[in-house]
Design an enzyme around this catalytic site. Structure first.
Site, PDB file in Angstrom:
ATOM      1  N   GLY B 136      68.092  23.601  46.073  1.00  0.00           N
ATOM      2  CA  GLY B 136      69.515  23.771  46.355  1.00  0.00           C
ATOM      3  C   GLY B 136      69.799  23.621  47.839  1.00  0.00           C
ATOM      4  O   GLY B 136      69.784  24.602  48.581  1.00  0.00           O
ATOM      5  N   TYR B 137      70.029  22.410  48.260  1.00  0.00           N
ATOM      6  CA  TYR B 137      70.290  22.144  49.684  1.00  0.00           C
ATOM      7  C   TYR B 137      71.745  21.746  49.904  1.00  0.00           C
ATOM      8  O   TYR B 137      72.523  22.466  50.495  1.00  0.00           O
ATOM      9  CB  TYR B 137      69.380  21.004  50.169  1.00  0.00           C
ATOM     10  CG  TYR B 137      68.035  21.436  50.681  1.00  0.00           C
ATOM     11  CD1 TYR B 137      67.446  22.627  50.271  1.00  0.00           C
ATOM     12  CD2 TYR B 137      67.333  20.635  51.574  1.00  0.00           C
ATOM     13  CE1 TYR B 137      66.203  23.009  50.740  1.00  0.00           C
ATOM     14  CE2 TYR B 137      66.084  21.006  52.050  1.00  0.00           C
ATOM     15  CZ  TYR B 137      65.521  22.200  51.636  1.00  0.00           C
ATOM     16  OH  TYR B 137      64.300  22.547  52.109  1.00  0.00           O
ATOM     17  N   SER B 170      68.916  18.420  41.671  1.00  0.00           N
ATOM     18  CA  SER B 170      68.256  17.667  40.600  1.00  0.00           C
ATOM     19  C   SER B 170      67.673  18.617  39.566  1.00  0.00           C
ATOM     20  O   SER B 170      66.971  19.563  39.923  1.00  0.00           O
ATOM     21  CB  SER B 170      67.103  16.833  41.154  1.00  0.00           C
ATOM     22  OG  SER B 170      67.567  16.020  42.183  1.00  0.00           O
ATOM     23  N   GLU B 253      60.278  15.513  51.969  1.00  0.00           N
ATOM     24  CA  GLU B 253      61.156  14.832  51.033  1.00  0.00           C
ATOM     25  C   GLU B 253      61.369  13.380  51.458  1.00  0.00           C
ATOM     26  O   GLU B 253      61.374  12.473  50.640  1.00  0.00           O
ATOM     27  CB  GLU B 253      62.503  15.565  50.961  1.00  0.00           C
ATOM     28  CG  GLU B 253      63.421  14.998  49.891  1.00  0.00           C
ATOM     29  CD  GLU B 253      64.784  15.681  49.840  1.00  0.00           C
ATOM     30  OE1 GLU B 253      65.159  16.325  50.840  1.00  0.00           O
ATOM     31  OE2 GLU B 253      65.455  15.557  48.820  1.00  0.00           O
ATOM     32  N   GLU B 375      71.487   5.717  58.032  1.00  0.00           N
ATOM     33  CA  GLU B 375      72.120   5.798  59.347  1.00  0.00           C
ATOM     34  C   GLU B 375      71.686   7.063  60.087  1.00  0.00           C
ATOM     35  O   GLU B 375      71.466   7.032  61.299  1.00  0.00           O
ATOM     36  CB  GLU B 375      73.652   5.748  59.194  1.00  0.00           C
ATOM     37  CG  GLU B 375      74.181   4.388  58.740  1.00  0.00           C
ATOM     38  CD  GLU B 375      73.856   4.025  57.290  1.00  0.00           C
ATOM     39  OE1 GLU B 375      73.604   4.939  56.483  1.00  0.00           O
ATOM     40  OE2 GLU B 375      73.844   2.823  56.961  1.00  0.00           O
TER      41      GLU B 375
END
Lengths: 377, 391
Positions: B136-137, B170, B253, B375
């Site tokens: 949960g970010y 997810s 990640e 970016e």
């Protein structure tokens, strides 16, 4: 475990090489050579020989340093970084690897001379616009016990300084046939051989070699008659990998100069390196250089460990290097702005050497096709 | 004991023997679709008994978490051994026995930042596939600007009270536990008031809702927290220092997402896929693009390995890992454009002659957004690696 990380020895070699070229062969030296009308400084080459660079691939028993291909690539890369001019690739890499593969007494003697810095070699291969050794048309007619070589090699690197020439000529078959070619090792002063120095964009040594019934004996043949491409394989692959490494260095040099400029140059009351449009392009270039560095390290490792199975690794390195250096020099000139277009600034030298190096022993398309073939499509 | 060529050769022989024995032949050499993945968890149903057999054997030997210490259910392998294990798994075409966010992300974070009790409680169930975790970010207002976390955890004395919303969580609808970034100090500068909190998804007040993507059904969910009570022992590391853990995990990640570019369509190589499309390679544009993609993919895979070796040798690559994320995801998008072009009209159905190629292609578009956009990665490289000045 095989790793692409550099060993302690390799880090030391790189540091030493970087220090030496920064001191003895900075880009200013290229400008000096150009002004003096010479392609390289023989004194510099002698010093490189004394440090063992000319013998980097020569076996110890022949008087060489026998440091291997990864080491040769590190040296080439560091020379590329400052555009240090020398006959290193032709002599210490291509000729040394070819002679080593031939492994005759005569080749052993020649290897000793290479290690000592006593002989400069050139590789006279291509006759057309693009690298395509099987297209060789130059004739080596049989004459008595020997051969007579007739034909033109229009652009031979280190061709005017060379003492000896490795020349590929046709002893059988027709242009386009991979067999029927023979490799000769002949004295550059031999009668009938004319060498015209060419004025190439990179200010390095290139010459047109015209062979007019040049006599060669059976002793001048390296390896088997009619099997010259196989005889050359080790030398050519070593040369391709080392040129890829040089181009990585050229890319790194152009990148360093460009990022340095971005941090200095002010326009619109700010440093141009603070503009995100330029930051992202510079960061992308850095990423390409990092990825190419892995392919270069891998090629050296594979040539040292399993040279019989090196084409994929070598072609991957050359394909990546050609693409990366092209990006580096184009971005370099553009980001320098108007000043990058002037001859007073060094960035243009990088663009010119990159163009020459990208062609030598196969361009991006040639090597990418070999990668694809090796990968099953 | 240090690895030598001899010990590693012996390990290779032993581990390949083990894989051949432990991994049922029926699982090997199959296309790696979503149906082949074993995620584990309280509600997990195996698609076939062979998967359970393989998982049990792997748990027994600690091979669900090859590099974790044996005391927590890992196998304690060295980096060199793990590399050999992966090579042998690939060679024998064996699927991973278990995959999960617990193995990839929470485990490494707990090993680095957790206390002994947290490690002992949470790591073994991960290695046994008993508890499935989600992350949960992101929040609706914290995407690329991740530190702008607004979900808050109030200190209520004997517990935290959590309120807020997460997005892009997810598999939140299938997970048993969540590790989340929450704000524990609203006065502090935004990076300084964040904590790293573990929550049982069965807690009262947590609800989830799946998100449909341009590529169709997705594992992504929205997750809502409404007065959720969380025991204080579930806070990992120091309070208000959660950003350190977040950064550590983001590096993980990013490497993982970047590394995704190495796999392709159920483990097939580009050459295998394109070779199966009659005449596709006769088109010069397709051919040129295929060569470029292959050249870049090979060099990129070597770079992933080189960076991992460097990290292992203590020559941390730090912010340079942003390059792996940037390069790998852009490359992956390019490869899927190539596949779509090559497959032409055969790729236009949701489930056509090439299976789910179209949804996979669409899904790759998220690669350069999730875990930090391309970016943002280029910004990180420009500022931290190239040391270009701030604007």
């Amino acid at each position: 475990m095989t790793t692409l990380m550099e060993t302690e020895d390799e880090v030391m070699l790189r540091d030493a090489a970087r220090g030496f070229v920064a001191e003895s062969a900075p880009v200013a030296k290229l400008r000096e050579n150009r002004k003096a009308g010479r392609a390289f400084d023989p004194g510099l080459w002698r010093e490189m020989a004394q440090m063992g660079w000319s013998g980097v691939l020569v076996p110890e028993v022949c008087g060489g340093a026998e440091m291997g291909h990864r080491a040769a690539c590190i040296l080439a890369e560091e020379m590329g970084r400052t555009l240090a001019a020398s006959p290193f690739l032709s002599t210490a890499v291509v000729a040394a690897s070819t002679l080593r593969a031939v492994a005759t007494d005569r080749a052993g003697t020649a290897l000793g001379q290479i290690a000592a810095g006593d002989v400069i070699y050139a590789l006279a291969l291509d006759e057309g616009r693009k690298y395509a050794p099987e297209s060789t048309a130059m004739q080596a007619e049989r004459a008595g016990n020997g051969f007579r070589l007739t034909g033109v090699k229009p652009l031979v690197a280190d061709g005017s300084a060379a003492d000896r020439v490795l020349v590929l000529a046709r002893t059988a078959g027709a242009p386009g046939d991979a067999v029927g070619l023979t490799l000769f090792d002949i004295d550059a002063a031999r009668a009938g051989l004319t060498r015209d120095r060419l004025d190439t964009i990179d200010s390095r040594d290139h010459a047109r070699l015209i062979f007019d019934a040049v006599e060669a004996t059976g002793d001048d043949v390296l390896g088997e008659v009619d099997n010259g491409l196989a005889v050359l394989r080790a030398g050519v692959q070593a040369g391709q990998a080392a040129m890829a490494a040089e181009l990585l260095g050229v890319a790194g040099g152009a990148y360093g100069m460009t990022v340095g400029y971005l941090k200095e140059r002010r326009q619109f009351d700010r440093t141009i390196g603070s503009f995100q449009a330029l930051q992202h392009r510079a960061a992308h270039l850095w990423a390409e250089i990092e990825v190419t560095a892995s392919a270069i390290a891998n090629a050296g490792r594979v040539l040292d460990k399993t040279p019989q199975d090196a084409q994929l690794a070598v072609s991957l390195a050359k394909a990546r290097a050609a693409q990366t250096v092209d990006l580096a020099v184009r971005e370099g000139v553009q980001m320098h702005g108007g000043i990058g277009m002037t001859d007073d600034y060094d960035i243009g030298f990088y663009m010119k050497r990159a163009r020459v190096g990208a062609e030598w022993l196969g361009d991006y398309g040639y090597h990418a096709a070999l990668v694809a073939a090796a990968r099953g499509f | 004991m240090a690895d030598t060529d001899a010990t590693l050769d012996a390990f290779r022989a032993e581990i390949s023997q083990w894989i051949e024995t432990a991994c049922p032949a029926s699982l090997r050499g199959r296309a790696m679709g979503e149906d082949m993945i074993v995620w584990g968890g309280r509600q997990w149903q195996f698609a076939e008994p062979a998967q359970k057999e393989w998982l049990d054997a792997a748990i027994e030997r600690g091979m669900t978490a090859p590099r974790w210490p044996t005391e927590y259910g890992g196998a304690g392998l060295s980096r060199a051994q793990e590399k050999i294990y992966r090579e042998e798994m690939a060679r024998l075409q064996a699927p991973p026995p278990l995959e999960s966010f617990g193995l990839w992300m929470l485990g490494p974070a707990l090993l680095a930042f957790g206390d002994d009790a947290q490690k002992a409680r949470h790591l073994p169930p991960i290695t046994r596939g008993e508890i499935r975790w989600c992350q949960g970010y992101s929040e609706p207002g914290a995407g690329s600007d991740l530190a702008n976390v607004q979900t808050r955890a109030e200190d209520m004395g004997d517990h935290y009270l959590v309120n807020g919303q997460k997005i892009w969580t997810s598999y939140a609808d299938k997970a048993d536990w969540i590790f989340a970034l929450v704000r524990t100090d609203r006065e502090a500068p935004k990076h300084k008031g964040i904590s790293f909190l573990l929550m049982d998804m069965e807690s009262a007040g947590i609800t989830t809702r799946p998100i449909r993507l341009i590529s169709g059904k997705s594992p992504f969910c929205e997750t809502f927290f409404d007065n959720v009570k969380v025991p204080k022992e579930n806070l990992v590391g120091e309070r208000n220092r959660g950003w350190d853990i977040a950064k550590y995990l983001l590096t993980h990640e990013r490497e993982m997402i970047g590394g995704g570019a190495r796999g392709l369509l159920g483990g097939r190589s580009l050459g295998q896929f394109l070779g199966g499309l009659d005449g596709a390679m006769d088109d010069p544009v397709t051919r040129a693009e295929a060569m470029a993609c292959e050249v870049n993919s090979l060099a990129f895979a070597m770079t992933m390995e080189r960076y991992k070796d460097q990290a292992e040798a203590g020559q941390g690559v730090g912010n340079a890992s942003a390059m792996l994320k940037y390069y790998g995801t852009e490359l992956n998008k390019r490869r899927y454009e190539l596949l779509m072009n090559a497959a032409g009209s055969e790729a236009l159905e949701w489930d056509g002659p090439h299976g789910g190629l179209a949804p996979e292609w669409l899904r790759t578009k998220a690669n350069s957004i999730e875990g930090g956009t391309s970016e943002v990665m280029l910004d990180i490289l420009a500022k931290r690696v190239l040391e270009l000045p701030n604007s």
